[in-house]
Design a protein around this motif. Structure first.
Motif, PDB file in Angstrom:
ATOM      1  N   ALA A  46       3.583  13.002   4.841  1.00 39.90           N
ATOM      2  CA  ALA A  46       4.958  12.941   6.129  1.00 39.90           C
ATOM      3  C   ALA A  46       4.603  12.431   7.391  1.00 39.90           C
ATOM      4  CB  ALA A  46       5.010  14.661   6.235  1.00 39.90           C
ATOM      5  N   LEU A  47       3.081  12.752   7.717  1.00 37.32           N
ATOM      6  CA  LEU A  47       2.522  12.063   9.066  1.00 37.32           C
ATOM      7  C   LEU A  47       2.738  10.650   9.125  1.00 37.32           C
ATOM      8  CD1 LEU A  47      -0.356  14.490   9.817  1.00 37.32           C
ATOM      9  CD2 LEU A  47       1.850  14.420  11.034  1.00 37.32           C
ATOM     10  N   TYR A  48       2.260   9.996   7.763  1.00 44.60           N
ATOM     11  CA  TYR A  48       2.146   8.654   7.518  1.00 44.60           C
ATOM     12  C   TYR A  48       3.837   7.981   7.795  1.00 44.60           C
ATOM     13  CZ  TYR A  48       2.646   4.121   5.330  1.00 44.60           C
ATOM     14  OH  TYR A  48       2.812   2.959   5.170  1.00 44.60           O
ATOM     15  N   LYS A  49       4.841   8.569   7.230  1.00 46.00           N
ATOM     16  CA  LYS A  49       6.088   8.196   7.066  1.00 46.00           C
ATOM     17  C   LYS A  49       6.646   8.257   8.498  1.00 46.00           C
ATOM     18  CE  LYS A  49       6.991   9.230   2.317  1.00 46.00           C
ATOM     19  NZ  LYS A  49       7.848   9.925   1.271  1.00 46.00           N
ATOM     20  N   ALA A  50       6.068   9.514   9.328  1.00 48.20           N
ATOM     21  CA  ALA A  50       6.589   9.548  10.661  1.00 48.20           C
ATOM     22  C   ALA A  50       5.968   8.661  11.645  1.00 48.20           C
ATOM     23  CB  ALA A  50       6.398  10.997  11.313  1.00 48.20           C
ATOM     24  N   GLY A  51       5.017   7.795  11.249  1.00 45.24           N
ATOM     25  CA  GLY A  51       4.475   6.823  12.043  1.00 45.24           C
ATOM     26  C   GLY A  51       3.395   7.374  12.843  1.00 45.24           C
ATOM     27  N   VAL A  52       2.705   8.602  12.597  1.00 40.32           N
ATOM     28  CA  VAL A  52       1.614   9.089  13.619  1.00 40.32           C
ATOM     29  C   VAL A  52       0.243   9.086  12.681  1.00 40.32           C
ATOM     30  CG1 VAL A  52       3.407  10.591  14.802  1.00 40.32           C
ATOM     31  CG2 VAL A  52       2.442  11.488  12.703  1.00 40.32           C
ATOM     32  N   MET A  53       0.177   8.614  11.460  1.00 40.43           N
ATOM     33  CA  MET A  53      -1.042   8.641  10.794  1.00 40.43           C
ATOM     34  C   MET A  53      -1.173   7.141  10.065  1.00 40.43           C
ATOM     35  SD  MET A  53      -2.745  11.092   7.782  1.00 40.43           S
ATOM     36  CE  MET A  53      -3.177  12.373   9.037  1.00 40.43           C
ATOM     37  N   PRO A  54      -2.270   6.474  10.204  1.00 36.10           N
ATOM     38  CA  PRO A  54      -2.416   5.167   9.473  1.00 36.10           C
ATOM     39  C   PRO A  54      -2.412   5.365   7.981  1.00 36.10           C
ATOM     40  CG  PRO A  54      -4.463   6.076  10.561  1.00 36.10           C
ATOM     41  CD  PRO A  54      -3.576   6.842  11.168  1.00 36.10           C
ATOM     42  N   ALA A  55      -2.008   4.162   7.297  1.00 32.99           N
ATOM     43  CA  ALA A  55      -2.053   4.189   5.916  1.00 32.99           C
ATOM     44  C   ALA A  55      -3.261   4.717   5.428  1.00 32.99           C
ATOM     45  CB  ALA A  55      -1.474   2.979   5.451  1.00 32.99           C
ATOM     46  N   GLU A  56      -4.326   4.267   6.064  1.00 34.90           N
ATOM     47  CA  GLU A  56      -5.674   4.489   5.311  1.00 34.90           C
ATOM     48  C   GLU A  56      -5.906   5.733   5.314  1.00 34.90           C
ATOM     49  OE1 GLU A  56      -5.210   0.255   6.797  1.00 34.90           O
ATOM     50  OE2 GLU A  56      -4.995   2.308   7.609  1.00 34.90           O
ATOM     51  N   VAL A 127      -8.987  -9.190  -9.947  1.00 35.59           N
ATOM     52  CA  VAL A 127      -8.316  -8.352  -9.262  1.00 35.59           C
ATOM     53  C   VAL A 127      -8.742  -8.105  -7.829  1.00 35.59           C
ATOM     54  CG1 VAL A 127      -7.483  -5.702  -9.105  1.00 35.59           C
ATOM     55  CG2 VAL A 127      -7.865  -7.026 -11.174  1.00 35.59           C
ATOM     56  N   ILE A 128      -7.881  -8.025  -6.986  1.00 31.89           N
ATOM     57  CA  ILE A 128      -8.068  -7.709  -5.451  1.00 31.89           C
ATOM     58  C   ILE A 128      -7.318  -6.509  -4.986  1.00 31.89           C
ATOM     59  CG2 ILE A 128      -7.353  -8.545  -3.101  1.00 31.89           C
ATOM     60  CD1 ILE A 128      -7.520 -11.380  -4.124  1.00 31.89           C
ATOM     61  N   ALA A 129      -8.094  -5.441  -4.566  1.00 34.45           N
ATOM     62  CA  ALA A 129      -7.518  -3.990  -4.413  1.00 34.45           C
ATOM     63  C   ALA A 129      -8.005  -3.549  -3.353  1.00 34.45           C
ATOM     64  CB  ALA A 129      -7.791  -3.279  -5.475  1.00 34.45           C
ATOM     65  N   THR A 130      -7.496  -2.480  -2.836  1.00 30.91           N
ATOM     66  CA  THR A 130      -7.913  -1.530  -1.772  1.00 30.91           C
ATOM     67  C   THR A 130      -9.385  -1.001  -2.106  1.00 30.91           C
ATOM     68  OG1 THR A 130      -5.609  -0.977  -0.915  1.00 30.91           O
ATOM     69  CG2 THR A 130      -7.667   0.477  -0.229  1.00 30.91           C
ATOM     70  N   LYS A 131     -10.440  -1.474  -1.244  1.00 33.71           N
ATOM     71  CA  LYS A 131     -11.746  -0.950  -1.309  1.00 33.71           C
ATOM     72  C   LYS A 131     -11.924   0.710  -0.769  1.00 33.71           C
ATOM     73  CE  LYS A 131     -13.510  -5.312  -1.454  1.00 33.71           C
ATOM     74  NZ  LYS A 131     -13.986  -5.224  -2.747  1.00 33.71           N
ATOM     75  N   ASN A 147      -6.151  -0.942   4.261  1.00 36.30           N
ATOM     76  CA  ASN A 147      -5.113  -0.911   3.056  1.00 36.30           C
ATOM     77  C   ASN A 147      -4.584  -2.325   2.515  1.00 36.30           C
ATOM     78  OD1 ASN A 147      -3.642   0.503   1.051  1.00 36.30           O
ATOM     79  ND2 ASN A 147      -1.890   0.403   2.366  1.00 36.30           N
ATOM     80  N   CYS A 148      -4.715  -2.537   1.422  1.00 37.20           N
ATOM     81  CA  CYS A 148      -4.556  -3.978   0.873  1.00 37.20           C
ATOM     82  C   CYS A 148      -2.829  -4.042   0.674  1.00 37.20           C
ATOM     83  CB  CYS A 148      -5.177  -4.289  -0.324  1.00 37.20           C
ATOM     84  SG  CYS A 148      -5.078  -5.916  -0.983  1.00 37.20           S
ATOM     85  N   LYS A 149      -2.115  -4.036   1.676  1.00 38.67           N
ATOM     86  CA  LYS A 149      -0.725  -4.229   1.713  1.00 38.67           C
ATOM     87  C   LYS A 149      -0.205  -5.009   2.812  1.00 38.67           C
ATOM     88  CE  LYS A 149       3.505  -1.109   1.613  1.00 38.67           C
ATOM     89  NZ  LYS A 149       3.842   0.280   1.733  1.00 38.67           N
ATOM     90  N   GLY A 150       1.102  -5.785   1.988  1.00 35.77           N
ATOM     91  CA  GLY A 150       1.677  -6.401   3.392  1.00 35.77           C
ATOM     92  C   GLY A 150       0.848  -7.643   3.561  1.00 35.77           C
ATOM     93  N   GLU A 151       0.678  -8.069   4.642  1.00 38.42           N
ATOM     94  CA  GLU A 151      -0.237  -9.159   5.410  1.00 38.42           C
ATOM     95  C   GLU A 151      -1.466  -9.033   5.062  1.00 38.42           C
ATOM     96  OE1 GLU A 151       0.734 -11.890   6.663  1.00 38.42           O
ATOM     97  OE2 GLU A 151       2.909 -11.480   7.677  1.00 38.42           O
ATOM     98  N   GLU A 152      -2.319  -7.804   4.762  1.00 38.33           N
ATOM     99  CA  GLU A 152      -3.544  -7.803   4.185  1.00 38.33           C
ATOM    100  C   GLU A 152      -3.730  -8.485   2.897  1.00 38.33           C
ATOM    101  OE1 GLU A 152      -7.774  -6.566   4.429  1.00 38.33           O
ATOM    102  OE2 GLU A 152      -6.012  -6.971   6.159  1.00 38.33           O
ATOM    103  N   LYS A 153      -2.697  -8.257   2.053  1.00 34.10           N
ATOM    104  CA  LYS A 153      -2.836  -9.099   0.571  1.00 34.10           C
ATOM    105  C   LYS A 153      -3.159 -10.503   0.808  1.00 34.10           C
ATOM    106  CE  LYS A 153      -0.452  -5.886  -2.460  1.00 34.10           C
ATOM    107  NZ  LYS A 153       0.838  -5.782  -3.509  1.00 34.10           N
ATOM    108  N   VAL A 154      -2.243 -11.216   1.904  1.00 31.05           N
ATOM    109  CA  VAL A 154      -2.463 -12.566   1.976  1.00 31.05           C
ATOM    110  C   VAL A 154      -3.936 -12.922   2.786  1.00 31.05           C
ATOM    111  CG1 VAL A 154      -1.782 -14.595   3.495  1.00 31.05           C
ATOM    112  CG2 VAL A 154      -0.167 -12.718   2.482  1.00 31.05           C
ATOM    113  N   LEU A 155      -4.371 -11.957   3.532  1.00 31.35           N
ATOM    114  CA  LEU A 155      -5.760 -12.257   4.064  1.00 31.35           C
ATOM    115  C   LEU A 155      -6.893 -12.059   2.882  1.00 31.35           C
ATOM    116  CD1 LEU A 155      -5.709 -10.151   7.133  1.00 31.35           C
ATOM    117  CD2 LEU A 155      -5.628 -12.592   7.122  1.00 31.35           C
ATOM    118  N   ARG A 156      -6.610 -11.231   2.045  1.00 31.80           N
ATOM    119  CA  ARG A 156      -7.545 -10.749   0.888  1.00 31.80           C
ATOM    120  C   ARG A 156      -7.582 -12.279  -0.062  1.00 31.80           C
ATOM    121  NH1 ARG A 156      -8.811  -5.444  -0.007  1.00 31.80           N
ATOM    122  NH2 ARG A 156      -8.759  -4.333   2.260  1.00 31.80           N
TER     123      ARG A 156
END
Length: 210
Positions: A46-56, A127-131, A147-156
């Motif tokens: 809930a805190l992540y969806k509210a934008g007050v906690m990072p995905a990690e 496989v490239i994944a979140t570590k 977190n390996c998502k969005g632009e981070e996937k491109v970087l990985r």
């Protein structure tokens, strides 16, 4: 060296389910005493969806039970919960691409702790994944880096290309995902597909079914 790539997201693309949620249930069943932790998962989500906690930080709550698991437990989870959830159509596409000389690459926001076992399949190259961090020979629930998502996937992916000396053949390569968050990754190739999505968003088509 230029190489044809077939790049796949995993959750809801190669497999029918959200592996993170499946791992949460798997961990709870292995250690029923951890049931109160489910409230923490709900709060962090809930805190992540509210934008007050990072995905990690939010995601780490889902992997609370991993500290009690060794490699055999993680492989058992992969074999009993992940492999049976694979779309037959996705398997066929990966096999076909591998037979046609493509480098088959899975890129996922789910953790390498169990996603790494996909490389045992003869038609998956890497496989490239979140570590997750490790301690005393076991994974912890804490995410290492981002977190390996969005632009981070491109970087990985770019780091992987640098490490291997490979170059994506844009014109001949393809990528598959169920999520618009993967549009940056899809942009690395000419032939892009949204799986089980109601809008093409510049992608070539919608393939396989829910």
């Amino acid at each position: 060296m230029k190489q044809k790539f077939a790049i796949f997201d995993v959750d809801k693309t190669v497999i029918r389910t959200d592996s993170m949620f499946q791992f949460l249930i798997y961990g709870w069943k292995k250690r029923p005493s951890s049931a109160p932790h489910l409230f923490k998962v709900a709060l962090h989500s809930a805190l992540y969806k509210a934008g007050v906690m990072p995905a990690e930080q939010a995601k780490s709550a889902y992997f609370h039970a991993i500290r009690h698991m060794d490699d055999s437990d993680l492989e058992h989870f992969y074999r009993t919960k992940i492999l049976p959830a694979m779309y037959p159509e996705a398997v066929n596409v990966m096999k076909d691409k591998k037979n046609q000389g493509f480098h088959v690459l899975l890129v996922t926001a789910s953790p390498d702790a169990y996603m790494r076992f996909f490389t045992e399949l003869p038609y998956v190259d890497h496989v490239i994944a979140t570590k997750l961090t490790s301690r005393n020979g076991r994974f912890t629930s804490m995410i290492e880096g981002k977190n390996c998502k969005g632009e981070e996937k491109v970087l990985r992916i770019r780091q992987y290309l640098e490490d291997t000396g490979l170059v994506i053949d844009y014109e001949q390569s393809c990528a598959y995902s169920d999520s618009l968050s993967d549009l940056p990754m899809l942009g690395l190739v000419k032939h892009k597909y949204l799986i089980n999505h109601n809008s093409a968003h510049g992608c070539e088509g919608l393939i396989w079914n829910k």
